[in-house]
Design an enzyme around this catalytic site. Sequence first.
Site: not given
Length: 439
Positions: A80, A143
């Site tokens: 991400d 994350e």
Amino acid sequence: MTEDHPAVLALQALVRHPTVADRDPARTDPAPFTALRATLAEHFPRLHDLELTDVEPHALLVRWPGRTPGDPVVLMAHLDVVPVEDGWTHPPFAAEIHDGAVWGRGTLDDKGSVVGICAAVEELLAEGFVPSRDVWLSFGSTEEVSGTTAVDAVAQLRSRGVTPWFVLDEGGAVASGAFPMVTAPLAVVGVTEKGVTSVELVAEGAGGHASTPAANGPTARLARAITALERSPLPARAPAPTLELLRRLGPQLPAPLRPLLARADRLAPVLTRVLRAAGAEAAAMVRTTAAVTTLSGSPALNVIASSARAGVNLRVMVGDTVDGVLAHVREVVGDGVRVEVVERNEPSPVSPWDDDAFRLLERITTEEFPDAVPTPYVMMAATDARFFTAISERVYRFTPFRMTREQRATIHAADERIGVQDLLDGVRWYRRLLEELPA
Ligand SMILES: [Zn+2]
């Protein structure tokens, strides 16, 4: 031609999927993530023939079986990225190449690492290489929003009885221009990270009409609490990894300053004072910091607040504890202001640097980046690596890419980009790490 290298093409393809996660999983658009996973499989087919485990929502755990039953190694990265804002010189999700660099969101944080790891594994698989011990790859998908994928990956590994020899995640880099007067790049390997803890300071009162204010109302009490907090920071103390960094930095400094840092351990109090005074960034290296971030009071200009609140983001230094920091905050803000804990995270345990695993990272770094000085340090930012301290004593945070000071400032900002050659040097670094894992 380096720009046609499979790793460069793979990075470009991954960057073109805007994998922005939301704190609320229901609000994350799954389409770019699904597409990214397909792209990953397309570019790294051999890796995708290994043992794969999906971790919800879009994370991936891979096991590459080794020759011996030695404790495995875990290489981590995340799929991400953070959202983009205005101000980009080249479009953030086009992955165009300009001036020898791939431009785009995630090139440094952290799709460059994803590609570095995958390209190294793919090359070695094509050559029939088998690692000396099991290698696990853990690619999270939440994350940047403190989501659950790293926690779930750790649970998976735990249920499989995996106790990693070491874990390597994103973190420090081969950083040039990190310290004044030091020309050599520092290859900073995070051996711990500060603990992110947040509180709200709350002052309450009767409220009422603004034409008849009483003394010492909620906003006045809150304001006093905030100023008191700023005037009474937590004590500064250079932790062991910072002293080790200073010691290793010593030989890089102009001659008159060298003896000072060679005795960093004994001169800790002096150095702590110097760092504390050397600006916000250096000061954050030696103490728990407190930043007042959000403020709220009455919703209207002519209404006295019945409740005034201030959010405080605390970064807890190694050596301090959340309880100790909270006790300090309560004492400083005094009676009349309540301290509500929103989230609490201790600093991570400190991983060893006088140790074979660290020495392996250090040796390969020195051989691949001969001008760089490898050193442990304390990471200021939080990473998914902290969850892996539950299953391994050695958790290191290092990204084997050269980054200038200007490039480091583009992480989570505009114009993020990675040098094409720097990406390929990183692939080679990961490759050597995999090749040289001892049995
Ligand atoms: Zn990252």
